[in-house]
Design a protein around this motif. Sequence first.
Motif, PDB file in Angstrom:
ATOM      1  N   VAL A  16       0.843  -1.200   0.000  1.00  0.00           N
ATOM      2  CA  VAL A  16       0.000   0.000   0.000  1.00  0.00           C
ATOM      3  C   VAL A  16       0.876   1.246   0.000  1.00  0.00           C
ATOM      4  N   CYS A  17       1.956   1.228   0.776  1.00  0.00           N
ATOM      5  CA  CYS A  17       2.872   2.371   0.826  1.00  0.00           C
ATOM      6  C   CYS A  17       3.521   2.602  -0.530  1.00  0.00           C
ATOM      7  N   PHE A  18       3.916   1.525  -1.205  1.00  0.00           N
ATOM      8  CA  PHE A  18       4.570   1.663  -2.509  1.00  0.00           C
ATOM      9  C   PHE A  18       3.628   2.324  -3.506  1.00  0.00           C
ATOM     10  N   PHE A  19       2.379   1.862  -3.579  1.00  0.00           N
ATOM     11  CA  PHE A  19       1.466   2.426  -4.550  1.00  0.00           C
ATOM     12  C   PHE A  19       0.995   3.828  -4.168  1.00  0.00           C
ATOM     13  N   SER A  20       0.943   4.143  -2.881  1.00  0.00           N
ATOM     14  CA  SER A  20       0.575   5.506  -2.496  1.00  0.00           C
ATOM     15  C   SER A  20       1.702   6.467  -2.825  1.00  0.00           C
ATOM     16  N   ALA A  21       2.952   6.031  -2.711  1.00  0.00           N
ATOM     17  CA  ALA A  21       4.083   6.877  -3.089  1.00  0.00           C
ATOM     18  C   ALA A  21       4.121   7.062  -4.602  1.00  0.00           C
ATOM     19  N   MET A  22       3.770   6.018  -5.337  1.00  0.00           N
ATOM     20  CA  MET A  22       3.755   6.132  -6.786  1.00  0.00           C
ATOM     21  C   MET A  22       2.653   7.075  -7.251  1.00  0.00           C
ATOM     22  N   ALA A  23       1.554   7.147  -6.507  1.00  0.00           N
ATOM     23  CA  ALA A  23       0.426   7.969  -6.922  1.00  0.00           C
ATOM     24  C   ALA A  23       0.729   9.455  -6.820  1.00  0.00           C
ATOM     25  N   LEU A  24       1.722   9.836  -5.994  1.00  0.00           N
ATOM     26  CA  LEU A  24       2.058  11.249  -5.884  1.00  0.00           C
ATOM     27  C   LEU A  24       2.587  11.790  -7.207  1.00  0.00           C
ATOM     28  N   GLY A  25       3.383  11.010  -7.888  1.00  0.00           N
ATOM     29  CA  GLY A  25       3.885  11.380  -9.195  1.00  0.00           C
ATOM     30  C   GLY A  25       4.598  12.717  -9.199  1.00  0.00           C
ATOM     31  N   PHE A  26       4.265  13.555 -10.163  1.00  0.00           N
ATOM     32  CA  PHE A  26       4.951  14.827 -10.345  1.00  0.00           C
ATOM     33  C   PHE A  26       4.650  15.802  -9.214  1.00  0.00           C
ATOM     34  N   THR A  27       3.508  15.677  -8.575  1.00  0.00           N
ATOM     35  CA  THR A  27       3.136  16.622  -7.527  1.00  0.00           C
ATOM     36  C   THR A  27       3.693  16.215  -6.174  1.00  0.00           C
ATOM     37  N   GLY A  28       4.768  15.477  -6.150  1.00  0.00           N
ATOM     38  CA  GLY A  28       5.329  14.947  -4.919  1.00  0.00           C
ATOM     39  C   GLY A  28       6.179  15.916  -4.129  1.00  0.00           C
ATOM     40  N   GLY A  29       5.803  17.145  -4.005  1.00  0.00           N
ATOM     41  CA  GLY A  29       6.463  18.074  -3.099  1.00  0.00           C
ATOM     42  C   GLY A  29       7.617  18.833  -3.712  1.00  0.00           C
ATOM     43  N   ILE A  30       8.833  18.382  -3.463  1.00  0.00           N
ATOM     44  CA  ILE A  30      10.043  19.099  -3.867  1.00  0.00           C
ATOM     45  C   ILE A  30      10.140  19.226  -5.383  1.00  0.00           C
ATOM     46  N   LEU A  31       9.602  18.285  -6.112  1.00  0.00           N
ATOM     47  CA  LEU A  31       9.681  18.329  -7.570  1.00  0.00           C
ATOM     48  C   LEU A  31       8.984  19.567  -8.127  1.00  0.00           C
ATOM     49  N   VAL A  32       7.856  19.933  -7.556  1.00  0.00           N
ATOM     50  CA  VAL A  32       7.146  21.133  -8.008  1.00  0.00           C
ATOM     51  C   VAL A  32       7.919  22.386  -7.619  1.00  0.00           C
ATOM     52  N   GLU A  33       8.449  22.414  -6.396  1.00  0.00           N
ATOM     53  CA  GLU A  33       9.220  23.573  -5.956  1.00  0.00           C
ATOM     54  C   GLU A  33      10.479  23.754  -6.798  1.00  0.00           C
ATOM     55  N   GLY A  34      11.156  22.670  -7.115  1.00  0.00           N
ATOM     56  CA  GLY A  34      12.339  22.747  -7.965  1.00  0.00           C
ATOM     57  C   GLY A  34      12.004  23.218  -9.364  1.00  0.00           C
ATOM     58  N   THR A  35      10.863  22.764  -9.884  1.00  0.00           N
ATOM     59  CA  THR A  35      10.427  23.202 -11.207  1.00  0.00           C
ATOM     60  C   THR A  35      10.157  24.699 -11.218  1.00  0.00           C
ATOM     61  N   LEU A  36       9.545  25.206 -10.162  1.00  0.00           N
ATOM     62  CA  LEU A  36       9.297  26.646 -10.074  1.00  0.00           C
ATOM     63  C   LEU A  36      10.610  27.426  -9.968  1.00  0.00           C
ATOM     64  N   CYS A  37      11.591  26.863  -9.281  1.00  0.00           N
ATOM     65  CA  CYS A  37      12.909  27.510  -9.213  1.00  0.00           C
ATOM     66  C   CYS A  37      13.553  27.577 -10.594  1.00  0.00           C
ATOM     67  N   TYR A  38      13.462  26.501 -11.360  1.00  0.00           N
ATOM     68  CA  TYR A  38      14.021  26.516 -12.711  1.00  0.00           C
ATOM     69  C   TYR A  38      13.238  27.453 -13.630  1.00  0.00           C
ATOM     70  N   LEU A  39      11.951  27.576 -13.426  1.00  0.00           N
ATOM     71  CA  LEU A  39      11.166  28.545 -14.189  1.00  0.00           C
ATOM     72  C   LEU A  39      11.630  29.967 -13.873  1.00  0.00           C
ATOM     73  N   ALA A  40      11.844  30.260 -12.601  1.00  0.00           N
ATOM     74  CA  ALA A  40      12.343  31.581 -12.206  1.00  0.00           C
ATOM     75  C   ALA A  40      13.737  31.816 -12.783  1.00  0.00           C
ATOM     76  N   LEU A  41      14.588  30.790 -12.772  1.00  0.00           N
ATOM     77  CA  LEU A  41      15.915  30.905 -13.366  1.00  0.00           C
ATOM     78  C   LEU A  41      15.810  31.241 -14.853  1.00  0.00           C
ATOM     79  N   GLY A  42      14.877  30.591 -15.548  1.00  0.00           N
ATOM     80  CA  GLY A  42      14.689  30.862 -16.965  1.00  0.00           C
ATOM     81  C   GLY A  42      14.223  32.277 -17.237  1.00  0.00           C
ATOM     82  N   VAL A  43      13.315  32.773 -16.415  1.00  0.00           N
ATOM     83  CA  VAL A  43      12.822  34.151 -16.600  1.00  0.00           C
ATOM     84  C   VAL A  43      13.944  35.151 -16.339  1.00  0.00           C
ATOM     85  N   ILE A  44      14.702  34.940 -15.264  1.00  0.00           N
ATOM     86  CA  ILE A  44      15.816  35.853 -14.949  1.00  0.00           C
ATOM     87  C   ILE A  44      16.879  35.800 -16.046  1.00  0.00           C
ATOM     88  N   ALA A  45      17.217  34.599 -16.512  1.00  0.00           N
ATOM     89  CA  ALA A  45      18.218  34.465 -17.578  1.00  0.00           C
ATOM     90  C   ALA A  45      17.725  35.082 -18.883  1.00  0.00           C
TER      91      ALA A  45
END
Length: 100
Positions: A16-45
């Motif tokens: 159950v833990c394995f499949f619940s972790a898999m269900a988070l997918g792209f919205t799994g916390g740090i991945l979204v925050e990192g993506t927003l950081c790279y988006l900000a880097l792209g805008v600044i660059a």
Amino acid sequence: FWLKLQLQDCGGNPLVCFFSAMALGFTGGILVEGTLCYLALGVIATIIGLIFFAKPTPATSKADATALTLVTVWVSVVCMWAMWAMAYMHQMVPLIYPTH
């Protein structure tokens, strides 16, 4: 520690833990925050590139220099983001588990 905490949250069933972790997918916390950081880097660059580097020369026009700057900045940012995201996701579900 993390595995024990995660197993307690899932009622002690590792499947159950394995499949619940898999269900988070792209919205799994740090991945979204990192993506927003790279988006900000792209805008600044982009802003820096357009202000300081997109200059007309005798061989190129302002439009060509602007297009080249935008392509260079965004291809670089997407490649850096993809490398970071793949390295981060590889750590989320490792193929080889450590032995203690």
